[in-house]
Write a protein that holds these residues in place. Sequence first.
Motif, PDB file in Angstrom:
ATOM      1  N   THR A 145       0.825  -1.206   0.000  1.00 42.86           N
ATOM      2  CA  THR A 145       0.000   0.000   0.000  1.00 42.86           C
ATOM      3  C   THR A 145       0.863   1.263   0.000  1.00 42.86           C
ATOM      4  N   SER A 146       0.208   2.399  -0.199  1.00 44.31           N
ATOM      5  CA  SER A 146       0.935   3.666  -0.114  1.00 44.31           C
ATOM      6  C   SER A 146       1.472   3.880   1.304  1.00 44.31           C
ATOM      7  N   ARG A 147       0.738   3.403   2.300  1.00 44.71           N
ATOM      8  CA  ARG A 147       1.231   3.468   3.680  1.00 44.71           C
ATOM      9  C   ARG A 147       2.525   2.675   3.804  1.00 44.71           C
ATOM     10  N   ASN A 148       2.542   1.470   3.229  1.00 45.87           N
ATOM     11  CA  ASN A 148       3.756   0.650   3.270  1.00 45.87           C
ATOM     12  C   ASN A 148       4.921   1.365   2.613  1.00 45.87           C
ATOM     13  N   ALA A 149       4.660   2.084   1.536  1.00 44.21           N
ATOM     14  CA  ALA A 149       5.733   2.799   0.835  1.00 44.21           C
ATOM     15  C   ALA A 149       6.399   3.808   1.776  1.00 44.21           C
ATOM     16  N   LEU A 150       5.593   4.547   2.527  1.00 41.11           N
ATOM     17  CA  LEU A 150       6.154   5.516   3.473  1.00 41.11           C
ATOM     18  C   LEU A 150       6.827   4.813   4.647  1.00 41.11           C
ATOM     19  N   GLU A 151       6.312   3.655   5.045  1.00 41.22           N
ATOM     20  CA  GLU A 151       6.936   2.892   6.125  1.00 41.22           C
ATOM     21  C   GLU A 151       8.313   2.378   5.714  1.00 41.22           C
ATOM     22  N   VAL A 152       8.482   2.075   4.437  1.00 39.24           N
ATOM     23  CA  VAL A 152       9.797   1.684   3.925  1.00 39.24           C
ATOM     24  C   VAL A 152      10.780   2.844   4.124  1.00 39.24           C
ATOM     25  N   VAL A 153      10.327   4.063   3.879  1.00 40.43           N
ATOM     26  CA  VAL A 153      11.177   5.238   4.089  1.00 40.43           C
ATOM     27  C   VAL A 153      11.622   5.313   5.552  1.00 40.43           C
ATOM     28  N   LEU A 154      10.714   5.057   6.476  1.00 38.79           N
ATOM     29  CA  LEU A 154      11.063   5.069   7.895  1.00 38.79           C
ATOM     30  C   LEU A 154      12.110   4.007   8.205  1.00 38.79           C
ATOM     31  N   GLY A 155      11.937   2.806   7.673  1.00 40.76           N
ATOM     32  CA  GLY A 155      12.911   1.732   7.897  1.00 40.76           C
ATOM     33  C   GLY A 155      14.278   2.085   7.338  1.00 40.76           C
ATOM     34  N   ILE A 156      14.287   2.659   6.152  1.00 40.92           N
ATOM     35  CA  ILE A 156      15.556   3.080   5.548  1.00 40.92           C
ATOM     36  C   ILE A 156      16.219   4.144   6.421  1.00 40.92           C
ATOM     37  N   GLY A 157      15.436   5.091   6.896  1.00 40.65           N
ATOM     38  CA  GLY A 157      15.994   6.145   7.742  1.00 40.65           C
ATOM     39  C   GLY A 157      16.596   5.597   9.028  1.00 40.65           C
ATOM     40  N   ALA A 158      15.851   4.735   9.711  1.00 41.09           N
ATOM     41  CA  ALA A 158      16.337   4.163  10.969  1.00 41.09           C
ATOM     42  C   ALA A 158      17.619   3.383  10.739  1.00 41.09           C
ATOM     43  N   TYR A 159      17.621   2.555   9.711  1.00 39.32           N
ATOM     44  CA  TYR A 159      18.783   1.691   9.514  1.00 39.32           C
ATOM     45  C   TYR A 159      19.910   2.358   8.751  1.00 39.32           C
ATOM     46  N   THR A 160      19.669   3.514   8.194  1.00 42.75           N
ATOM     47  CA  THR A 160      20.788   4.308   7.682  1.00 42.75           C
ATOM     48  C   THR A 160      21.558   4.871   8.874  1.00 42.75           C
ATOM     49  N   ILE A 161      20.847   5.335   9.889  1.00 45.50           N
ATOM     50  CA  ILE A 161      21.522   5.795  11.110  1.00 45.50           C
ATOM     51  C   ILE A 161      22.392   4.669  11.658  1.00 45.50           C
ATOM     52  N   SER A 162      21.804   3.509  11.830  1.00 47.96           N
ATOM     53  CA  SER A 162      22.505   2.388  12.428  1.00 47.96           C
ATOM     54  C   SER A 162      23.687   1.927  11.588  1.00 47.96           C
ATOM     55  N   THR A 163      23.459   1.690  10.305  1.00 49.52           N
ATOM     56  CA  THR A 163      24.544   1.167   9.470  1.00 49.52           C
ATOM     57  C   THR A 163      25.685   2.163   9.350  1.00 49.52           C
ATOM     58  N   PHE A 164      25.379   3.437   9.183  1.00 51.75           N
ATOM     59  CA  PHE A 164      26.437   4.431   9.065  1.00 51.75           C
ATOM     60  C   PHE A 164      27.214   4.556  10.375  1.00 51.75           C
ATOM     61  N   ALA A 165      26.505   4.617  11.502  1.00 50.62           N
ATOM     62  CA  ALA A 165      27.196   4.730  12.796  1.00 50.62           C
ATOM     63  C   ALA A 165      28.047   3.493  13.063  1.00 50.62           C
ATOM     64  N   ASN A 166      27.507   2.314  12.769  1.00 51.23           N
ATOM     65  CA  ASN A 166      28.262   1.083  13.007  1.00 51.23           C
ATOM     66  C   ASN A 166      29.518   1.015  12.146  1.00 51.23           C
ATOM     67  N   ARG A 167      29.407   1.440  10.900  1.00 57.36           N
ATOM     68  CA  ARG A 167      30.585   1.433  10.024  1.00 57.36           C
ATOM     69  C   ARG A 167      31.603   2.489  10.475  1.00 57.36           C
ATOM     70  N   MET A 168      31.120   3.675  10.824  1.00 56.54           N
ATOM     71  CA  MET A 168      32.033   4.740  11.237  1.00 56.54           C
ATOM     72  C   MET A 168      32.812   4.353  12.488  1.00 56.54           C
ATOM     73  N   THR A 169      32.132   3.707  13.433  1.00 57.92           N
ATOM     74  CA  THR A 169      32.774   3.354  14.699  1.00 57.92           C
ATOM     75  C   THR A 169      33.444   1.985  14.656  1.00 57.92           C
ATOM     76  N   ALA A 170      33.331   1.294  13.526  1.00 58.20           N
ATOM     77  CA  ALA A 170      33.866  -0.070  13.386  1.00 58.20           C
ATOM     78  C   ALA A 170      33.320  -0.985  14.482  1.00 58.20           C
ATOM     79  N   ALA A 171      32.011  -0.884  14.698  1.00 62.14           N
ATOM     80  CA  ALA A 171      31.369  -1.700  15.736  1.00 62.14           C
ATOM     81  C   ALA A 171      31.566  -3.181  15.421  1.00 62.14           C
ATOM     82  N   PRO A 172      32.082  -3.935  16.373  1.00 56.31           N
ATOM     83  CA  PRO A 172      32.304  -5.360  16.134  1.00 56.31           C
ATOM     84  C   PRO A 172      31.006  -6.156  16.269  1.00 56.31           C
ATOM     85  N   VAL A 173      31.016  -7.327  15.705  1.00 54.84           N
ATOM     86  CA  VAL A 173      29.885  -8.242  15.845  1.00 54.84           C
ATOM     87  C   VAL A 173      29.979  -8.868  17.235  1.00 54.84           C
TER      88      VAL A 173
END
Length: 187
Positions: A145-173
């Motif tokens: 749905t169109s709602r799902n389309a906007l929810e995808v944007v939210l997921g991308i935003g949240a996990y862009t924060i996480s992935t970028f911060a994790n890469r910048m800080t070299a967060a270990p597994v």
Amino acid sequence: MLDDLFVPHTLESAPAEARPIMEGTARKFGHVPAAVALMAGAPQVLKGFLAANGAFEQTSLTPLQREVVVMTVATRNACHLCVAMHTAALAGLEAPAELVENLRERKPLPEPRLEALQLFTLAVMDRRGAVTDEEMRAFLDAGHTSRNALEVVLGIGAYTISTFANRMTAAPVDPAFQPFAWEGEPT
């Protein structure tokens, strides 16, 4: 050398604003994950990610659909930690092995609706939100749905924060996620 630029904080060393967040995370996971310990150096980043992620978890997307979005962002951005953590989450959801493998390897997904979600997520990222009519139509035609389309944007935003911060800080597994370790490069 910049090796000591990002410090994994403990409850004692973290800025005061980050401590309650770290305590809550420790209660939830039984320990403070490395990514949280590193993000604690900027409490607003930690708060922002957790708030965006909390909102994403309350969307109308199913848990499996949310994991498809997260894994698509994580593999695209080559966040080894996120891929390992969310592979574990997929295991907890008892996701089919072929689905998990294809997400990790950036291959087409075996289920058409989830494949449409993965392709749409990539299109949103590639086009910075300005998806084509054809891309939107394919997403909608797959049952989203169109709602799902906007929810995808939210997921991308949240996990862009996480992935970028994790890469910048070299967060270990974290050790708990080592069985799900992943080596990949950004696309």
